[in-house]
Design a protein around this motif. Structure first.
Motif, PDB file in Angstrom:
ATOM      1  N   ASP A  59      -0.896   5.934  -0.589  1.00  0.00           N
ATOM      2  CA  ASP A  59      -1.708   4.814  -1.042  1.00  0.00           C
ATOM      3  C   ASP A  59      -1.716   4.684  -2.555  1.00  0.00           C
ATOM      4  OD1 ASP A  59      -2.381   4.072   1.467  1.00  0.00           O
ATOM      5  OD2 ASP A  59      -4.233   5.206   1.534  1.00  0.00           O
ATOM      6  N   GLY A  60      -0.920   5.465  -3.239  1.00  0.00           N
ATOM      7  CA  GLY A  60      -0.882   5.393  -4.690  1.00  0.00           C
ATOM      8  C   GLY A  60      -1.569   6.572  -5.323  1.00  0.00           C
ATOM      9  N   LYS A  65      -4.292  -4.085   0.124  1.00  0.00           N
ATOM     10  CA  LYS A  65      -3.059  -3.421   0.528  1.00  0.00           C
ATOM     11  C   LYS A  65      -2.347  -4.227   1.598  1.00  0.00           C
ATOM     12  CE  LYS A  65      -1.284   0.890   2.523  1.00  0.00           C
ATOM     13  NZ  LYS A  65      -1.640   2.209   3.069  1.00  0.00           N
ATOM     14  N   LYS A  66      -1.018  -4.265   1.493  1.00  0.00           N
ATOM     15  CA  LYS A  66      -0.200  -4.968   2.474  1.00  0.00           C
ATOM     16  C   LYS A  66       0.987  -4.099   2.856  1.00  0.00           C
ATOM     17  CE  LYS A  66       1.197  -8.458   5.000  1.00  0.00           C
ATOM     18  NZ  LYS A  66       0.458  -8.867   6.222  1.00  0.00           N
ATOM     19  N   ASN A  67       1.180  -3.902   4.158  1.00  0.00           N
ATOM     20  CA  ASN A  67       2.311  -3.130   4.660  1.00  0.00           C
ATOM     21  C   ASN A  67       3.391  -4.060   5.200  1.00  0.00           C
ATOM     22  OD1 ASN A  67       1.168  -0.641   4.090  1.00  0.00           O
ATOM     23  ND2 ASN A  67       0.185  -0.477   6.084  1.00  0.00           N
ATOM     24  N   PHE A  68       4.638  -3.633   5.046  1.00  0.00           N
ATOM     25  CA  PHE A  68       5.782  -4.391   5.541  1.00  0.00           C
ATOM     26  C   PHE A  68       6.682  -3.449   6.338  1.00  0.00           C
ATOM     27  CE2 PHE A  68       4.413  -6.073   1.468  1.00  0.00           C
ATOM     28  CZ  PHE A  68       4.246  -7.436   1.726  1.00  0.00           C
ATOM     29  N   GLU A  69       6.970  -3.820   7.562  1.00  0.00           N
ATOM     30  CA  GLU A  69       7.897  -3.042   8.379  1.00  0.00           C
ATOM     31  C   GLU A  69       9.275  -3.688   8.297  1.00  0.00           C
ATOM     32  OE1 GLU A  69       8.160  -2.350  13.018  1.00  0.00           O
ATOM     33  OE2 GLU A  69       6.636  -1.024  12.114  1.00  0.00           O
ATOM     34  N   LEU A  70      10.190  -3.052   7.588  1.00  0.00           N
ATOM     35  CA  LEU A  70      11.519  -3.609   7.381  1.00  0.00           C
ATOM     36  C   LEU A  70      12.442  -3.319   8.548  1.00  0.00           C
ATOM     37  CD1 LEU A  70      11.924  -2.590   3.628  1.00  0.00           C
ATOM     38  CD2 LEU A  70      10.921  -4.682   4.580  1.00  0.00           C
ATOM     39  N   TRP A  71      12.275  -2.161   9.175  1.00  0.00           N
ATOM     40  CA  TRP A  71      13.124  -1.802  10.314  1.00  0.00           C
ATOM     41  C   TRP A  71      12.477  -0.660  11.079  1.00  0.00           C
ATOM     42  CZ3 TRP A  71      15.540   3.023  10.998  1.00  0.00           C
ATOM     43  CH2 TRP A  71      16.396   3.115  12.100  1.00  0.00           C
ATOM     44  N   ARG A  72      12.580  -0.701  12.404  1.00  0.00           N
ATOM     45  CA  ARG A  72      12.102   0.384  13.248  1.00  0.00           C
ATOM     46  C   ARG A  72      13.058   0.540  14.419  1.00  0.00           C
ATOM     47  NH1 ARG A  72       7.650   3.456  13.589  1.00  0.00           N
ATOM     48  NH2 ARG A  72       6.775   2.271  11.841  1.00  0.00           N
ATOM     49  N   SER A  73      13.456   1.748  14.673  1.00  0.00           N
ATOM     50  CA  SER A  73      14.445   2.010  15.710  1.00  0.00           C
ATOM     51  C   SER A  73      13.879   1.710  17.097  1.00  0.00           C
ATOM     52  CB  SER A  73      14.907   3.473  15.640  1.00  0.00           C
ATOM     53  OG  SER A  73      15.766   3.778  16.719  1.00  0.00           O
ATOM     54  N   ALA A  74      14.703   1.044  17.894  1.00  0.00           N
ATOM     55  CA  ALA A  74      14.330   0.765  19.281  1.00  0.00           C
ATOM     56  C   ALA A  74      15.009   1.716  20.250  1.00  0.00           C
ATOM     57  CB  ALA A  74      14.699  -0.679  19.640  1.00  0.00           C
ATOM     58  N   ILE A 128       0.018  -2.314  -3.211  1.00  0.00           N
ATOM     59  CA  ILE A 128      -1.420  -2.325  -3.469  1.00  0.00           C
ATOM     60  C   ILE A 128      -1.649  -2.945  -4.843  1.00  0.00           C
ATOM     61  CG2 ILE A 128      -3.503  -0.941  -3.814  1.00  0.00           C
ATOM     62  CD1 ILE A 128      -2.341   1.184  -2.050  1.00  0.00           C
ATOM     63  N   ILE A 129      -2.642  -3.816  -4.915  1.00  0.00           N
ATOM     64  CA  ILE A 129      -3.070  -4.365  -6.204  1.00  0.00           C
ATOM     65  C   ILE A 129      -4.585  -4.326  -6.230  1.00  0.00           C
ATOM     66  CG2 ILE A 129      -3.074  -6.762  -5.354  1.00  0.00           C
ATOM     67  CD1 ILE A 129      -2.171  -7.547  -8.222  1.00  0.00           C
ATOM     68  N   GLY A 130      -5.151  -3.997  -7.376  1.00  0.00           N
ATOM     69  CA  GLY A 130      -6.596  -3.864  -7.441  1.00  0.00           C
ATOM     70  C   GLY A 130      -7.119  -3.884  -8.854  1.00  0.00           C
ATOM     71  N   ALA A 131      -8.428  -3.810  -8.957  1.00  0.00           N
ATOM     72  CA  ALA A 131      -9.104  -3.797 -10.258  1.00  0.00           C
ATOM     73  C   ALA A 131     -10.199  -2.750 -10.215  1.00  0.00           C
ATOM     74  CB  ALA A 131      -9.691  -5.161 -10.580  1.00  0.00           C
ATOM     75  N   VAL A 132     -10.499  -2.182 -11.377  1.00  0.00           N
ATOM     76  CA  VAL A 132     -11.512  -1.132 -11.469  1.00  0.00           C
ATOM     77  C   VAL A 132     -12.376  -1.378 -12.698  1.00  0.00           C
ATOM     78  CG1 VAL A 132      -9.956   0.382 -12.755  1.00  0.00           C
ATOM     79  CG2 VAL A 132     -11.921   1.362 -11.571  1.00  0.00           C
ATOM     80  N   MET A 133     -13.649  -1.121 -12.564  1.00  0.00           N
ATOM     81  CA  MET A 133     -14.594  -1.219 -13.686  1.00  0.00           C
ATOM     82  C   MET A 133     -15.229   0.148 -13.898  1.00  0.00           C
ATOM     83  SD  MET A 133     -17.793  -3.816 -14.327  1.00  0.00           S
ATOM     84  CE  MET A 133     -16.657  -5.158 -14.683  1.00  0.00           C
ATOM     85  N   THR A 134     -15.318   0.550 -15.150  1.00  0.00           N
ATOM     86  CA  THR A 134     -15.836   1.867 -15.509  1.00  0.00           C
ATOM     87  C   THR A 134     -16.966   1.719 -16.521  1.00  0.00           C
ATOM     88  OG1 THR A 134     -13.644   2.837 -15.206  1.00  0.00           O
ATOM     89  CG2 THR A 134     -15.253   4.149 -16.406  1.00  0.00           C
ATOM     90  N   PHE A 156      -4.734  -2.258 -11.556  1.00  0.00           N
ATOM     91  CA  PHE A 156      -3.723  -1.264 -11.186  1.00  0.00           C
ATOM     92  C   PHE A 156      -2.906  -1.819 -10.028  1.00  0.00           C
ATOM     93  CE2 PHE A 156      -7.624  -0.297  -8.898  1.00  0.00           C
ATOM     94  CZ  PHE A 156      -7.209  -0.136  -7.595  1.00  0.00           C
ATOM     95  N   ALA A 157      -1.737  -1.243  -9.833  1.00  0.00           N
ATOM     96  CA  ALA A 157      -0.849  -1.703  -8.768  1.00  0.00           C
ATOM     97  C   ALA A 157       0.103  -0.587  -8.390  1.00  0.00           C
ATOM     98  CB  ALA A 157      -0.056  -2.940  -9.205  1.00  0.00           C
TER      99      ALA A 157
END
Length: 464
Positions: free
Chosen positions: A9-10, A252-261, A285-291, A329-330
């Protein structure tokens, strides 16, 4: 060695790091600017529970560990029966290396004492060779857990104490922790003791995709000191006394490019069900943080910390011993796997690579400077180019035979000294993993860090 399940997750979450420096085997990373966050943890067992499992089911009466500070040691745990809702243990550690060195020294000094056995017996009475950790985990309710631990050595030093409360909400995890002293490790591998460290952390249950947020509050008290080394070393600003609050939102976004059948082998159980399907996937993942910080631990502007050769743009405001800042952050990662981890030999090859932009403002400022230099037909500013490059991490795993596999985790760093572009390996960790396939997804891990000169034997569950 960080937990890979969360590392995917980074590098933004402040994970416990395994270390043989202390008996409980944990240290916390020194917070950086603006990340990582506070107490987020992957699925893991406490050190006493790991040793208890290995002694009962893996026929390991003693578990070895090594560090540059303590040398080679052996650990063993004794479980104290208190009932189903209480897990109490006494974890003992014996320093083998120090014992051998003292016996050899005494034999060389005392020429009249020729019995190695008698000399060894005398040295075994030295309390400085032993260390103890008393730990009690109480299950207050099915969703509430309270842990107390106290660690002491035979040598003169401050005993370590820790209290951790964990509550599981339907969709969130709450963790409250106090440690005195708290052990931290910086990016250079230096360990620091903070006299008192307290933290509160609220995080949603991990999900594969979608939005999430994270809130944390940390308070440090007292002057931090190096665990070993130069007492006059400069203390990281985030370990100084004060209060610090962080809040982050990410998507967060997931991408499945290939999976064996292709079908798996019939009537053959994979060594690890979590990594039993060949695939290629990617995630972002892209996000923002405040401190916000109050006290001596506030993050000063980078311009004040060290001179920059270009102007840096940043949302940052500071006052009298206080600060508030915001940043972005990303991260982008890709995972490729070949093999089902079913066959006896070489049926698993796995590669995971990740790029992290830890500070969006720093990245945009450096990119603007590089673009300006190129438009003016000037050589790009070396410092700006280095700051623009994201941090990189690579993990490689290869099955050797049966449940045994080799793994390498390492960061990748670019060195621009003298104008040369040099790729360097940053803090590699080598490991041999033994999958306990009868449990579905569990493994014993023997890892070694050449830079820190440390190795440990660990037990991990549900970590791909």
């Amino acid at each position: 060695m960080r937990k890979l399940r969360w590392a995917m997750d980074g590098g933004f979450w402040d994970l416990d790091m395994s270390t043989p420096v202390t008996i409980d085997g944990l240290a916390r990373p020194v917070p950086e600017d603006p990340l990582p966050l506070s107490l987020t943890r992957g699925a893991s067992l406490s050190r006493p529970k790991q040793l208890d499992f290995m002694q009962r089911f893996l026929i390991a009466p003693f578990v070895p560990c090594f560090s540059g500070v303590n040398g080679l040691s052996l650990q063993r745990v004794l479980t104290i029966p208190f009932g189903e809702n209480v897990f109490a243990t006494v974890l003992g550690q014996f320093n083998v290396q120090k014992f051998m060195e003292r016996v050899k020294k005494k034999l060389s000094e005392d020429s009249e004492e020729t019995s190695w056995v008698r000399m060894a017996g005398k040295q075994l009475q030295d309390r400085s060779l032993y260390a103890l950790n008393l730990c009690a985990e109480l299950m207050l309710t099915p969703n509430d857990t309270l842990l107390f631990s106290s660690e002491s050595t035979g040598e003169a030093g401050t005993p370590r104490k820790k209290a951790v409360y964990h509550h599981e909400f339907p969709q969130h995890n709450l963790t409250v922790e106090a440690a005195w002293p708290g052990l931290f490790v910086d990016s250079c591998g230096t360990y620091w003791d903070v006299p008192l460290s307290m933290a509160i952390d609220l995080a949603p249950v991990a999900s594969d995709s979608g939005s999430s947020y994270h809130m944390s509050l940390r308070h440090n008290s007292g002057t931090a000191k190096p665990f070993e080394g130069d007492p006059a070393a400069e203390v990281p600003s985030t370990l100084k006394p004060g209060l610090c609050a962080k809040s982050a939102f990410s998507f967060k976004k997931n991408f499945e490019l290939w999976r064996s059948a292709a079908p798996k082998l019939r009537l053959v159980q994979p060594y690890d069900i979590f990594i039993s399907n060949p695939h290629i996937t990617a995630s972002g993942i892209i996000g923002a943080v405040m401190t916000a910080a109050l006290g001596d631990n506030y993050q000063r502007s980078p311009v004040a910390d060290k001179p920059h050769s270009y102007r840096e743009y940043r949302l940052h405001a500071s006052g009298a011993r206080s600060m508030i800042s915001a940043d972005a952050f990303a991260t982008a990662s890709v995972t490729a796997q070949y093999g089902n981890f079913q066959k006896p030999f070489l049926d698993l090859t796995r590669l995971h690579a990740r790029l992290d932009i830890r500070s969006g403002s720093k990245f945009l400022s450096a990119a603007a400077r590089v673009a300006q230099d190129l438009c003016n037909s000037q050589p790009p500013n070396t410092r700006a180019v280095q700051d623009m490059c994201p941090s990189a991490m690579v993990s490689f795993q290869q099955q050797l035979a049966g449940p045994f596999s080799f793994r390498l985790d390492s960061g990748i760093a670019l060195d621009f000294n003298n104008g040369d572009w040099k790729v360097q390996v940053d803090q590699p960790v080598f490991a041999i993993e033994h999958s306990l396939y009868v449990l579905g997804s569990a493994k014993g891990v023997f890892w070694y860090s050449p830079k820190k000169k440390e190795f440990m034997v660990e037990l991990r569950f549900f970590e791909p």
